[in-house]
Design a protein around this motif. Sequence first.
Motif, mmCIF file in Angstrom:
data_model
loop_
_atom_site.group_PDB
_atom_site.id
_atom_site.type_symbol
_atom_site.label_atom_id
_atom_site.label_comp_id
_atom_site.label_asym_id
_atom_site.label_seq_id
_atom_site.Cartn_x
_atom_site.Cartn_y
_atom_site.Cartn_z
ATOM 1 N N LEU A 50 16.953 6.053 -10.276
ATOM 2 C CA LEU A 50 16.269 7.079 -9.482
ATOM 3 C C LEU A 50 14.875 6.810 -9.848
ATOM 4 C CD1 LEU A 50 18.672 10.150 -9.543
ATOM 5 C CD2 LEU A 50 18.735 8.280 -8.067
ATOM 6 N N VAL A 51 14.467 6.863 -10.908
ATOM 7 C CA VAL A 51 13.122 6.795 -11.477
ATOM 8 C C VAL A 51 12.595 5.604 -10.756
ATOM 9 C CG1 VAL A 51 11.584 6.554 -13.423
ATOM 10 C CG2 VAL A 51 13.748 8.087 -13.513
ATOM 11 N N HIS A 52 13.202 4.489 -10.817
ATOM 12 C CA HIS A 52 12.585 3.491 -9.929
ATOM 13 C C HIS A 52 12.072 3.450 -8.676
ATOM 14 C CE1 HIS A 52 12.275 -0.916 -8.588
ATOM 15 N NE2 HIS A 52 13.165 -0.341 -7.544
ATOM 16 N N LEU A 53 12.678 4.612 -7.854
ATOM 17 C CA LEU A 53 12.467 4.737 -6.393
ATOM 18 C C LEU A 53 11.561 6.199 -6.419
ATOM 19 C CD1 LEU A 53 15.883 4.361 -4.691
ATOM 20 C CD2 LEU A 53 13.596 2.692 -4.585
ATOM 21 N N SER A 54 11.069 6.797 -7.408
ATOM 22 C CA SER A 54 10.201 7.991 -7.519
ATOM 23 C C SER A 54 9.062 7.952 -8.361
ATOM 24 C CB SER A 54 10.942 9.238 -7.838
ATOM 25 O OG SER A 54 11.402 9.036 -9.385
ATOM 26 N N VAL A 55 8.980 7.017 -9.304
ATOM 27 C CA VAL A 55 7.758 6.835 -10.314
ATOM 28 C C VAL A 55 7.450 5.386 -10.072
ATOM 29 C CG1 VAL A 55 6.925 6.864 -12.617
ATOM 30 C CG2 VAL A 55 8.633 8.606 -12.054
ATOM 31 N N ILE A 56 6.144 5.310 -9.343
ATOM 32 C CA ILE A 56 5.578 3.982 -8.749
ATOM 33 C C ILE A 56 4.391 3.559 -9.442
ATOM 34 C CG2 ILE A 56 5.256 2.470 -7.050
ATOM 35 C CD1 ILE A 56 7.918 4.033 -6.717
ATOM 36 N N THR A 57 4.496 2.647 -10.363
ATOM 37 C CA THR A 57 3.398 2.211 -11.197
ATOM 38 C C THR A 57 2.419 1.513 -10.078
ATOM 39 O OG1 THR A 57 4.250 -0.007 -11.746
ATOM 40 C CG2 THR A 57 4.797 2.150 -13.245
ATOM 41 N N GLU A 58 1.214 1.193 -10.747
ATOM 42 C CA GLU A 58 0.217 0.394 -9.912
ATOM 43 C C GLU A 58 0.598 -1.157 -9.689
ATOM 44 O OE1 GLU A 58 -4.674 -0.459 -9.849
ATOM 45 O OE2 GLU A 58 -3.650 0.064 -11.637
ATOM 46 N N THR A 59 1.436 -1.755 -10.686
ATOM 47 C CA THR A 59 1.764 -3.009 -10.422
ATOM 48 C C THR A 59 2.830 -3.125 -9.507
ATOM 49 O OG1 THR A 59 1.339 -3.488 -12.940
ATOM 50 C CG2 THR A 59 2.514 -4.972 -11.626
ATOM 51 N N ARG A 60 3.901 -2.241 -9.376
ATOM 52 C CA ARG A 60 4.945 -2.264 -8.455
ATOM 53 C C ARG A 60 4.260 -1.902 -6.977
ATOM 54 N NH1 ARG A 60 8.756 1.736 -9.689
ATOM 55 N NH2 ARG A 60 9.631 0.721 -7.771
ATOM 56 N N MET A 61 3.380 -1.235 -7.002
ATOM 57 C CA MET A 61 2.915 -0.554 -5.712
ATOM 58 C C MET A 61 2.371 -1.645 -4.801
ATOM 59 S SD MET A 61 2.241 2.306 -4.033
ATOM 60 C CE MET A 61 2.272 3.609 -5.254
ATOM 61 N N VAL A 62 1.779 -2.811 -5.394
ATOM 62 C CA VAL A 62 1.279 -3.835 -4.520
ATOM 63 C C VAL A 62 2.014 -5.146 -4.760
ATOM 64 C CG1 VAL A 62 -1.030 -3.055 -4.942
ATOM 65 C CG2 VAL A 62 -0.109 -4.730 -6.349
#
Length: 610
Positions: free
Chosen positions: A151-163
């Motif tokens: 669940l955290v993978h789909l709700s807490v988005i780091t800057e690296t994962r954002m792009v």
Amino acid sequence: MADLRLAHLTYAGSAKPLAQVVFGPELTVIYGASDTGKSFIVDSIEYMLGGADLTLIPEADGYSQILLGLHMPDGSPLTLVRRPGSSSVQAHYADLRNLVTRPADRQLTAVHRARSARSVSAFLLTELGLGEEQIRKNDAGGTRALTLTDLVHLSVITETRMVDPLPPVLRSSAASTKTAAMSVMKFLLTGEGDPVIETGPNAGQRRVHKGQINLLDQIVLDLTAKLTTQENATQLRERQTRIQVTVDAQSRSLRVIADRHVAAVAARMQTAQELAALESRLAEVSDLHARFRLLEQQYRSDLDRLTMVSEVGSILGYFKVGTCVFCGAEPQHQHPDHGEQETTQLHAAVQAEVTKTSSLLADLLPTIADLRSQMEDLQARRGELLPRVVELNAEIAEAEQHLEPLRTHMEELLTARSAVERELELHSRIEELESRRSRLHGEGAVAQTRPTEHIPTRVLAEFDRVLRQTLDAWKVPAVEFAEYDQYAPEVRAGSRPRAGRGKGVRSVLHSAFTTSLARFSIDNDLPHPGFVVLDSPVVTYREPVGEDVDITSNVVDHFYRDMLSFPGQAVVIENGDPPTDVLSFASAYRFTGPGGDRPGFFPAAAPADR
């Protein structure tokens, strides 16, 4: 569905100033200069919610504890405490925001282990009501327990994962994780986990099942014997409803009379205090009045005696022959005017004393009059308070007289409600045991077909509608007909997959996907943590009209204004300043870099933000 709320993130250490951000209940914006620790906040949140690794920055040196404050689904506080680099997590049922030295209420581990309730994942999922959910892990239909990290993978988005070009749903590019990631997405959009597919028991297991069935039958008989009424569960629930309606009405009556009783007691206490102070003052004034009256009488007596002395002296001086009554001179030593002179001197002395005494009396009389006036006022006020005390005592007695039968009736109602609840609990346990018995009977049957792996078209169309509404609200151009392709699984917009777009559009699409998923789940009462954390969702976005143009403010402004209506809790990390009208409604932190009011997350400003 139940959800969580982030309360604060705190770094604490002995002899170290606190590094802390407090999250608002709705939108929190953390913005400002680079290299101030903004992205480190996001990494720390992910780490505290079961993350395996956290790369510490130099400013974190000397900090021995990371505290993540949460509000649980029932509103109660919870603080998770973890040392950097440790897998041990302390759980405290309190809102702690400083160095923690007290023993933990629960000792947990950050590592999720199957069939273990001691992990942060199992603990928080149980609080969310998701502790028993299963997701598919392979094409054969095998399942595993849902984890908090899913669940955290789909709700807490780091800057690296954002792009990152990797689709937002996937946790890695490994093929072995794709099925589980798609299953989690299906679970969030439908609320339905994947059932465990069994092949049926063997002969030994069937013998065990038979023994279990016999035991369940005996337990059901024992529980049935404890039922005290012939009512079924439906009838009991109807009676419970009627009792609860009566309890609510009785509670309102009790509350009205109890409020009246409390008000009367408070008024009587205040009146009694005033009366006691008045009685004390009255006694003091009465004593002073009596003393001053005695002094007045003494002064008047002195004046009477002085008058008498003056008159008697004159008479004696003029009519008595022989030794002088004033100075004691013998007749041969007295001159002709001797008596008259002595009388005049006596008269002068008496008049001086009369003047002095009269002056003292004149000063005393106004004081006596003032004291008498005070006594009259105090006695009048006492005359008002004494009946008021009697009136309040009568009101208190009347309230207590009404409270007693109401309380007795309320106790009877609560006793009856408890009896009904016990009966319902017995019916519930019997129903559960009978359900287990039925499952044991049916466990020999093997499923003929596997449950569907895909999200129903109707549900997916509704989610796509929310995604498009989000992008429209943000005024993002060139992303028409956005949709989630569950088979890829990928986000598409403008007839192109997200991975084929530039970093700016990828970040915006990732942000839109994450917030749309949260909106869809919250609005439809589906599973979701209840919050999103977005690191740099629109900072890299540029208008698609040239090769080298400035970052657009249009999308950024509309993004922030739309986030004000987000139904859950949102934390946004950005470099640029949000619109001023948004800041007035959000909880905001502006990190200025060295020399400013808030240099960064850590009190000492230095390179930190990655």
